[in-house]
Design a protein around this motif. Structure first.
Motif, short mmCIF file in Angstrom:
data_model
loop_
_atom_site.label_atom_id
_atom_site.label_comp_id
_atom_site.label_asym_id
_atom_site.label_seq_id
_atom_site.Cartn_x
_atom_site.Cartn_y
_atom_site.Cartn_z
N ALA B 21 148.38 -13.68 174.82
CA ALA B 21 148.41 -13.06 173.65
C ALA B 21 147.88 -13.47 172.45
O ALA B 21 147.82 -13.24 171.31
CB ALA B 21 149.70 -12.64 173.32
N GLY B 22 147.18 -14.86 172.82
CA GLY B 22 146.49 -15.66 171.72
C GLY B 22 147.49 -16.67 171.02
O GLY B 22 146.84 -17.30 170.11
N VAL B 24 148.97 -20.12 170.37
CA VAL B 24 149.07 -21.39 170.83
C VAL B 24 150.42 -22.07 170.57
O VAL B 24 150.83 -21.90 169.16
CB VAL B 24 147.77 -22.20 170.20
N GLU B 63 158.63 -16.10 167.61
CA GLU B 63 157.90 -15.29 168.48
C GLU B 63 159.10 -14.87 169.50
O GLU B 63 159.75 -15.98 169.90
CB GLU B 63 157.04 -15.95 169.40
N GLU B 88 165.03 -7.91 159.51
CA GLU B 88 163.94 -8.49 160.25
C GLU B 88 163.02 -7.36 160.74
O GLU B 88 163.19 -6.33 160.86
CB GLU B 88 165.01 -8.77 161.54
N THR B 89 161.81 -8.08 160.51
CA THR B 89 160.71 -7.12 161.02
C THR B 89 160.13 -7.59 162.25
O THR B 89 159.80 -8.83 162.39
CB THR B 89 159.80 -7.42 159.70
N ARG B 91 157.00 -7.38 165.04
CA ARG B 91 155.75 -6.86 165.05
C ARG B 91 155.32 -7.11 166.40
O ARG B 91 155.49 -8.00 167.06
CB ARG B 91 154.89 -7.59 164.10
N ARG B 93 152.82 -7.90 169.32
CA ARG B 93 151.43 -8.40 169.27
C ARG B 93 150.83 -8.11 170.92
O ARG B 93 149.87 -8.02 170.86
CB ARG B 93 152.03 -9.82 169.51
N PRO B 135 150.86 -2.74 170.40
CA PRO B 135 150.34 -3.96 169.61
C PRO B 135 149.79 -3.49 168.09
O PRO B 135 149.06 -2.70 168.19
CB PRO B 135 149.22 -4.34 170.43
N GLY B 136 150.01 -4.41 167.00
CA GLY B 136 149.84 -3.97 165.81
C GLY B 136 150.71 -3.25 165.12
O GLY B 136 150.56 -2.97 163.90
N GLU B 137 151.81 -2.68 165.66
CA GLU B 137 152.61 -1.84 165.09
C GLU B 137 153.84 -2.67 164.67
O GLU B 137 154.30 -3.57 165.64
CB GLU B 137 153.02 -0.57 166.02
N GLN B 138 154.59 -2.23 163.74
CA GLN B 138 156.05 -2.97 163.36
C GLN B 138 156.75 -2.14 162.81
O GLN B 138 156.62 -0.96 162.41
CB GLN B 138 155.56 -4.17 162.34
N THR B 140 160.96 -2.48 160.61
CA THR B 140 161.68 -3.39 159.73
C THR B 140 163.21 -2.72 159.95
O THR B 140 163.63 -1.62 159.61
CB THR B 140 161.36 -3.56 158.23
N SER B 159 156.45 -10.79 167.16
CA SER B 159 156.41 -11.67 166.25
C SER B 159 157.66 -11.20 165.31
O SER B 159 157.62 -9.89 164.81
CB SER B 159 155.27 -11.86 165.35
N PHE B 161 159.71 -11.79 161.95
CA PHE B 161 159.70 -12.29 160.19
C PHE B 161 160.98 -11.71 159.75
O PHE B 161 161.43 -10.35 159.84
CB PHE B 161 158.53 -11.73 159.48
#
Ligand SMILES: [Zn+2]
Ligand SMILES: [Zn+2]
Lengths: 184, 184
Positions: B21-22, B24, B63, B88-89, B91, B93, B135-138, B140, B159, B161
């Motif tokens: 998923a990129g 690191v 994550e 909590e949010t 998202r 990935r 992916p890209g949707e979130q 809360t 992810s 937050f």
């Protein structure tokens, strides 16, 4: 002034860098990406491209994109009213970042030893402790602490986790800077 | 009980999914990844793999990795003392996530209409409003609101937050669950 054509181009370029770093955006997030030139009108050297995921009264998360050698200019996040000031954690996702943070008083590191140079108007870059961030590395900046950062030659993608952002309260060292310039 | 060999294997597998998923990680983050089986001893179906980037008195970022069809079981984040409870949010990935959240009182959506099934002990899955994240949707989740989520067939990277995490204060619907099981 950075005109609307240049802003649209910057959004596309930043979205490509995010995609290369594995970050998926919605179309709406791509369209609403903030392109900040800090009112200096030289986006390529002083600017930041920002996608805000969430910013409420409890926490904030964003992606920051810096083009190659682009600088986010020196500022601090002061306390105001009941708010103790913004604390922020920068996590490098791709590229590399040179972060400069106000030292513990003695400002021991001289600018002669910096790995990179401020972009212009050097007198307004005073935070001198250098922190080098590569992908997977992160650093947390306390409230009310001067800091600035510059991408390496390949640009950078940085995830920012923080307490709530009140951008209009940010204090920039360079009095010519207008954080809210070009907002619409 | 999930033994140490299985935990090490889960860490490696989750790190591979994060890399895909990129994301690191440092070696230290990989080694310290939390492998949570909630005390049920069936990690593959009920579990979460977690990398905590920052968790202080102001904000938290992590994550979360879910293996294919793995479920994070139903819980809520209650207020306590002066703390209003964790917001909590999530998202997404990579992969896809089926998130179930406590509805506005009438629990109108019946479990017959859910896209996925709870993993086991179904009586402890009551939050019924389905939210599908790609992916890209979130999304809360307010404090003190029951929720659970399950990955699609390719697993998921999420992810998170949030306001500060106090995992030991989480309240799980299933009384058999021990959030802190296997911590060391
Ligand atoms: Zn800042
Ligand atoms: Zn939760």
């Amino acid at each position: 002034m950075t005109d609307e054509v240049e802003r649209a181009r910057a959004r596309e370029r930043a979205a490509d860098m995010l995609a290369d770093a594995g970050v998926v955006l919605t179309d709406e997030e791509r369209d609403e990406m903030e392109v900040v030139d800090y009112g200096l009108g030289d986006l390529e050297s002083v600017g930041t491209e920002i996608v805000v995921y969430v910013n409420d009264d409890r926490y904030c998360a964003k992606e920051l994109v810096l083009f190659p050698d682009q600088t986010c200019p020196e500022h601090r996040h002061p306390p105001f009213d009941d708010y103790p000031g913004k604390r922020e954690t920068f996590r490098c996702r791709s590229g590399e970042v040179y972060l400069y943070v106000e030292g513990d008083g003695d400002d021991s590191e001289s600018s002669d030893e910096w790995s990179v140079s401020p972009p212009m108007r050097e007198e307004f870059y005073t935070a001198s402790e250098e922190i080098h961030l590569e992908p997977g590395e992160q650093y947390t900046i306390p409230p009310d602490t001067r800091h600035w950062f510059k991408a390496g030659g390949d640009g950078a993608v940085i995830s920012e986790f923080s307490s709530p952002s009140y951008d209009e309260k940010d204090v920039f060292t360079d009095p010519k800077i207008d954080r809210m310039a070009g907002r619409y």
